[in-house]
Design an enzyme around this catalytic site. Structure first.
Site, mmCIF file in Angstrom:
data_model
loop_
_atom_site.group_PDB
_atom_site.id
_atom_site.type_symbol
_atom_site.label_atom_id
_atom_site.label_comp_id
_atom_site.label_asym_id
_atom_site.label_seq_id
_atom_site.Cartn_x
_atom_site.Cartn_y
_atom_site.Cartn_z
ATOM 1 N N ASP A 39 0.870 -1.164 0.000
ATOM 2 C CA ASP A 39 0.000 0.000 0.000
ATOM 3 C C ASP A 39 0.919 1.230 0.000
ATOM 4 O O ASP A 39 2.117 1.121 0.254
ATOM 5 C CB ASP A 39 -0.880 -0.031 1.248
ATOM 6 C CG ASP A 39 -1.788 1.179 1.374
ATOM 7 O OD1 ASP A 39 -2.313 1.638 0.349
ATOM 8 O OD2 ASP A 39 -1.936 1.680 2.508
ATOM 9 N N ASP A 41 -0.219 4.963 1.231
ATOM 10 C CA ASP A 41 -0.474 5.886 2.337
ATOM 11 C C ASP A 41 -0.313 5.194 3.686
ATOM 12 O O ASP A 41 -0.950 4.171 3.950
ATOM 13 C CB ASP A 41 -1.877 6.479 2.219
ATOM 14 C CG ASP A 41 -2.035 7.298 0.953
ATOM 15 O OD1 ASP A 41 -1.284 8.268 0.774
ATOM 16 O OD2 ASP A 41 -2.897 6.939 0.121
#
Length: 531
Positions: A39, A41
């Site tokens: 991922d 963020d």
């Protein structure tokens, strides 16, 4: 060969620095991982606390005031010591709840005030809530939830205690003919927060990139990690909910370092560190039916027309799709993939339950959790001592005892120590526990995260052939009963015994009775160990 039961105490301990360690819930061999997914963020891009939460808090307050909320909100500052993620928001009563895995209430907060005793029982007679799949309860378990938690508490406190023309009722506040429910407050705050994150119109991402040094932690170990994974012959991919423009800005910033990822290696572009890139993934929907997979026009940032159905072309960026199509493009099966993310639901739970991916949960709060665990060990010891004192009170007593045993002072002391311990973490306590009881967040982490650590870069400190071996998870009958050489007889329940008896010299059979996942070894290795 004499064999003994392996306990948590007898297992070897990882000797790496605590901040560099990866902790193990389920055994996993990195040698079997072909694809490392990330991922962006709060995983690759770690946002600085409390600066980033303060930005979200102030932007959301501005949005609420635009919607008609009182101007008094403008003067309130974000308090980073207040929120902890993993809370529930009760939309009916406006309470923030910290619960265990089963819905038993560990803490209840209304506005800024804790709710105890009889007042708590008026809300929840059994000090219990059935919250899963119940729309009444919002689960606030992401790092983006931290400012939202404080805003909810702030708005509830403002209406209940500061604005004297409003009258508090059980499910909201009233001013004449105007009624504002706690449910509507929760909805308004959620909509205001959501509006900040929209790729096209949200204000959070542009504000972040106006001053990335203030809000994003630039760590040269990020490109080094991605480079080393590829150097080891594995593939990497990025699956993020952020749009292409913001993803490009953030990843360019993170990978723009003076030197290359390793000494003697030239600088690399961020895209070259990934074999496959998916933006606007819309997780957790990505792990279910998903959306149409489309190619991104990197010059304009817009999506190319039509649903992409071809083979993966290296260097191209895709938008949307779902994990089934994604796995086909990669040529990957679930156990081939280790996915690293911070979102316990959108990244970890869904990828594990829907696709069987191996999972690595990033928990930045683990730094503070470990600090308290190591530096405040005396508090944990005091709780153990009090539990021993409680046990001693009932020693040698049985069902024939008629006198009531006074344990008032012990119970009082346990509550005081637990409260003191909780305050070491922050106003709402630990992310993982309340005294000796684990939180809902802890139970989800144990169940769905194979590995967890403070940061994704902790992978740098382990060889890509490393076997992560999970410690024994002892049940109470194992953790509280000492090993004894003599066997006790249990009278009428003696016939419950069904184990194979042997003299302790040689096991009765060399046939293994555990699955390979016990050590996550290949079949060849497993056969070698048993022959």
């Amino acid at each position: 060969m004499k064999r003994s039961i392996v306990t948590q105490e007898s297992m070897s301990v990882d000797t790496r620095q605590v901040a560099e360690r990866i902790f193990v819930n389920r055994s996993l061999s990195l040698e079997n991982i072909k694809f490392f997914g990330f991922d962006m963020d709060y995983t690759l891009a770690v946002y600085k606390s409390p600066a980033y939460e303060e930005l979200q808090f102030s932007l959301t307050i501005d949005k609420l005031i635009e919607q008609g909320y009182p101007e008094e909100l403008k003067g309130i500052k974000y308090d980073p010591t207040f929120p902890v993620r993993g809370l529930l928001f009760d939309k009916l009563y406006g309470n923030l709840l910290k619960v265990d895995a089963y819905g038993n209430i560990l803490s209840c907060i209304h506005g800024y005030e804790f709710v105890y005793g009889e007042e708590l029982r008026q809300y929840y007679p059994n000090k219990f809530v059935q919250f899963e799949k119940q729309p009444r309860f919002g689960i606030l378990n992401t790092l983006f939830s931290l400012p939202e938690i404080y805003i909810l508490a702030t708005v509830v406190d403002l209406f209940d205690n500061k604005l004297t023309d409003f009258v508090k009722q059980k499910d909201g506040v009233r001013k004449g003919d105007v009624f504002i429910s706690y449910k509507s407050i929760g909805q308004d705050v959620r909509m205001a927060m959501d509006s900040l994150h929209k790729s096209a119109t949200g204000s959070l991402k542009p504000k972040t990139m106006e001053d990335p040094d203030k809000y994003i932690a630039k760590d040269p170990r990020i490109p080094k990690l991605l480079y080393r994974i590829k150097k080891a012959g594995r593939k990497t991919f990025l699956v993020t909910n952020s749009g292409y423009k913001y993803t490009k800005q953030v990843m360019t910033y993170l990978c723009d370092i003076p030197e290359g990822p390793e000494p003697g290696v030239p600088k690399v572009q961020w895209k070259d560190l990934f074999d496959l890139i998916v933006v606007d993934a819309k997780k957790p929907l990505f792990f279910e039916e998903g959306t149409a997979l489309r190619q991104v026009d990197e010059k304009t940032g817009s999506l190319r027309i039509g649903h992409y159905t071809g083979k993966h072309e290296k260097g191209h960026v895709y938008s949307g799709g779902n994990s089934e199509v994604f796995s086909e493009i990669l040529g990957a099966e679930g156990k081939d993939i280790l996915y690293v993310g911070d979102h316990i639901f959108g990244d970890i739970l869904k990828s594990k339950k829907q696709q069987g991916w191996r999972t690595y949960l990033v928990v930045p709060e683990l730094v503070q959790e470990l600090d308290v665990w190591t530096e405040k060990r005396d508090m944990f010891d005091r709780i153990k001592d009090l539990q021993t004192e409680l046990s001693e009170k009932y020693k040698d007593l049985d069902s024939n005892t008629t006198d009531k045993i006074d344990i008032t002072h012990i119970r009082k002391n346990i509550k005081e120590v637990v409260h003191e311990m909780e305050m070491c973490y922050g106003q709402l306590g630990s992310l993982f526990r309340s005294g000796s009881r684990q939180t809902f967040f802890a139970s989800q982490s144990l169940r769905f995260a194979d590995l967890y650590a403070t940061s994704c870069v902790n992978l740098l400190y382990y060889p890509f052939s490393y076997l992560f071996r999970a410690p024994s998870q002892l049940m109470p009958h194992e953790s509280t009963v000492e090993h004894e050489k003599t066997t006790k007889r249990y009278g009428p329940i003696e016939n419950a015994r069904r184990g194979v008896t042997y003299d302790g010299n040689e096991p009765p059979s060399k046939t293994p009775c555990v699955e390979n996942h016990e050590c996550d070894e290949s079949e060849e290795e497993d056969e070698a160990l048993t022959n």
